[in-house]
Design a protein around this motif. Structure first.
Motif, PDB file in Angstrom:
ATOM      1  N   ALA A  38       0.841  -1.205   0.000  1.00 57.76           N
ATOM      2  CA  ALA A  38       0.000   0.000   0.000  1.00 57.76           C
ATOM      3  C   ALA A  38       0.876   1.256   0.000  1.00 57.76           C
ATOM      4  N   LEU A  39       1.949   1.240   0.776  1.00 54.47           N
ATOM      5  CA  LEU A  39       2.849   2.408   0.815  1.00 54.47           C
ATOM      6  C   LEU A  39       3.574   2.577  -0.518  1.00 54.47           C
TER       7      LEU A  39
ATOM      8  N   VAL B 150      -8.400  -5.117   3.504  1.00 51.02           N
ATOM      9  CA  VAL B 150      -8.734  -3.683   3.439  1.00 51.02           C
ATOM     10  C   VAL B 150      -7.671  -2.888   2.686  1.00 51.02           C
ATOM     11  N   LEU B 151      -6.396  -3.223   2.870  1.00 52.49           N
ATOM     12  CA  LEU B 151      -5.362  -2.436   2.186  1.00 52.49           C
ATOM     13  C   LEU B 151      -5.348  -2.723   0.685  1.00 52.49           C
ATOM     14  N   SER B 152      -5.844  -3.904   0.280  1.00 50.23           N
ATOM     15  CA  SER B 152      -5.960  -4.182  -1.160  1.00 50.23           C
ATOM     16  C   SER B 152      -7.052  -3.318  -1.782  1.00 50.23           C
ATOM     17  N   LEU B 153      -7.980  -2.828  -0.965  1.00 51.24           N
ATOM     18  CA  LEU B 153      -9.096  -2.005  -1.466  1.00 51.24           C
ATOM     19  C   LEU B 153      -8.829  -0.512  -1.370  1.00 51.24           C
ATOM     20  N   LEU B 154      -7.823  -0.146  -0.570  1.00 52.98           N
ATOM     21  CA  LEU B 154      -7.578   1.280  -0.316  1.00 52.98           C
ATOM     22  C   LEU B 154      -7.129   1.960  -1.608  1.00 52.98           C
TER      23      LEU B 154
ATOM     24  N   PHE C  69      -1.816   5.834   0.957  1.00 52.38           N
ATOM     25  CA  PHE C  69      -1.619   5.353   2.322  1.00 52.38           C
ATOM     26  C   PHE C  69      -0.531   6.155   3.052  1.00 52.38           C
ATOM     27  N   THR C  70       0.474   6.608   2.291  1.00 55.68           N
ATOM     28  CA  THR C  70       1.522   7.427   2.920  1.00 55.68           C
ATOM     29  C   THR C  70       0.898   8.685   3.535  1.00 55.68           C
TER      30      THR C  70
END
Ligand code: AMP
Ligand code: GLY
Length: 432
Positions: free
Chosen positions: A22-23, A300-304, A308-309
């Motif tokens: 995500a980052l 959830v992070l796969s959907l964000l 994210f940073t």
């Protein structure tokens, strides 16, 4: 506009690989990693890796100072309990993760229950605290009621035993003597579990999509508890067995808990994970975790879809209220591949060959990469996340990638299937 940023990730599992991914979507973010063993997925995304015990605050701080790291994301609970955040904060590094005192909401179940009681936070089951196995046993001998028995400290999600589910009354009376430290005995809650995670900057909470984890090792929810075998989310970020009232109540419980921690002088900064049992009378708190769930972070992070940073920066600077937080309105299904025999007698050093993955996202966990092969270790190996417009599509994508892996691993084929979801809905109808 985000300027160049050096961000450290602490941890080596699938959850931390998801944080790294995500980052890494922000090309200006430079990722550093501190982990107790090499996670091949994180290593691929990181500019520099430090192999260290994840609880060694000093070595992690020195690594940050050496590389001018200004932010840190703490994945697991052990570094939180060890005070890694306290040490990094003193050195001027901003942490997504609570200080040791606030992390007690997870690391000390007695603290959590007493805080909820003192601040009259709803969703608190009837509970009793004992300082010895002898006292716990004499309490249990006087009742025929079914209780959940929990060591007060951390056990990696594996220390809880429920009377009527894992053991009978007599076995419970013996089990309490096997536990070190304080023992929490609480009302056995009946219902359907769901997880609500939120970004927290000390005062503002921003919720993430609801997730349902599968703790039991085998299909149909049989076998021993594990760290989590897989999880799913739905396109509307809710579940049909959680009403709007239930959801609002759960989120309000989380807000009250963050307010209570602030009032106690230990503001909470990081990810708050609420594990709820949706009962006949509404959501009750099973536990809080002071971090993302693993596997839930991978859903959830796969959907964000937002940066994210920027979210990490907002969490650590108290500006979450103004941050853009958007999750794609799609379903996700995450399936963990675990070594045969996991969790009791895992087959280690097994050689794996992956098959076609198509659009599934692969997250590495406890696995070593040797050339084209992957070698199993003793814990959860790797996970596949499928994303789709429907649960069915997401499940198919994850299942096809997981079942194409050849080697001594297994996964739960039932996770994310329509049949399992319908079973949950039916159960909820029966108890309400
Ligand atoms: P924990 O480590 O607290 O997350 O507990 C592990 C699992 O035990 C939970 O996911 C629940 O399935 C179950 N559990 C914990 N507390 C209770 C309770 N009070 N009543 C029923 N089940 C529980
Ligand atoms: N999946 C449950 C946890 O991370 O605690």
């Amino acid at each position: 506009m985000i300027t160049d940023s050096n961000i450290l990730i602490v941890g080596s599992g699938g959850r931390e690989h998801a944080i790294a991914r995500a980052l890494a979507r922000n090309p200006q973010t430079r990722i550093f990693a501190a982990m107790n063993r090499m996670n091949p997925g994180i290593a691929e995304l990181a500019y520099k890796v430090l192999i260290t015990p994840e609880t060694d605050a000093e070595s992690i701080r020195n690594f940050c100072l050496q590389h001018k790291v200004t932010y840190a994301c703490i994945g697991p609970e052990a570094p939180l309990e060890a005070g890694v955040v306290d040490t990094l904060t003193k050195a001027g590094i901003k942490c997504m993760g609570p200080a040791k005192e606030a992390a007690k909401i997870e690391t000390d179940k007695t603290f959590c229950r007493n805080l909820m009681k003192k601040h009259q936070i709803p969703g608190l089951p009837e509970f009793y605290i004992f300082h010895s196995g002898t006292d716990a046993e004499s309490f249990l001998r006087k009742t025929t009621k079914e209780f959940a028995i929990k060591p007060s400290g951390l056990t990696g999600g594996k220390g809880v035993r429920i009377i009527g589910e894992h053991l009978d009354h007599d076995q419970a009376c013996q089990y309490v003597h096997e536990l070190a430290g304080d023992i929490v005995i609480e009302e056995r809650l009946i219902g359907e579990e769901f997880t609500l995670q939120a970004f927290v900057d000390g005062k503002t909470l921003v919720p993430m999509p609801l997730v349902q984890d599968h703790k039991r090792a085998y299909e149909g929810d049989f076998g021993p508890n594990t760290g989590g075998m897989g999880s799913y989310t739905l396109p509307d970020h809710r579940f049909p067995f959680v009403s709007d009232d239930d959801y609002n109540q759960a989120f309000s419980i989380m807000k009250k808990t963050v307010n209570a921690l602030a009032a106690e002088g230990t503001p909470y900064i990081g990810i708050l994970y609420g594990q709820f049992m949706n009962t006949a009378t509404g959501p009750m708190v099973i536990e809080f975790n002071a971090r993302f769930g693993d596997p839930e972070a991978m859903n959830v992070l796969s959907l964000l879809s937002s940066d994210f940073t920027a979210i990490v920066m907002a969490i650590t600077s108290g500006t979450l209220e103004n941050a853009e937080v958007v999750f794609a309105e799609k379903a996700t299904v995450c399936k963990y591949l675990v070594p045969e025999g996991y969790p009791d007698a895992p087959v280690t050093d097994g050689k794996l060959v992956t098959g076609p993955e198509n659009s599934a996202i692969c997250y590495y966990a406890s696995v070593v990469k040797e050339g084209d092969h992957l070698i199993t270790q003793s814990s959860r190996t790797m996970a596949y996340v499928g994303i789709g417009d429907s649960l069915q599509e997401a499940e198919r994508i994850a299942e096809e990638a997981a079942s194409a892996v050849i080697g001594p691993v297994r996964h739960r084929r039932d996770i994310g299937t329509q049949m399992v979801l319908e079973k949950r809905v039916q159960h909820m109808k029966e108890i309400r």
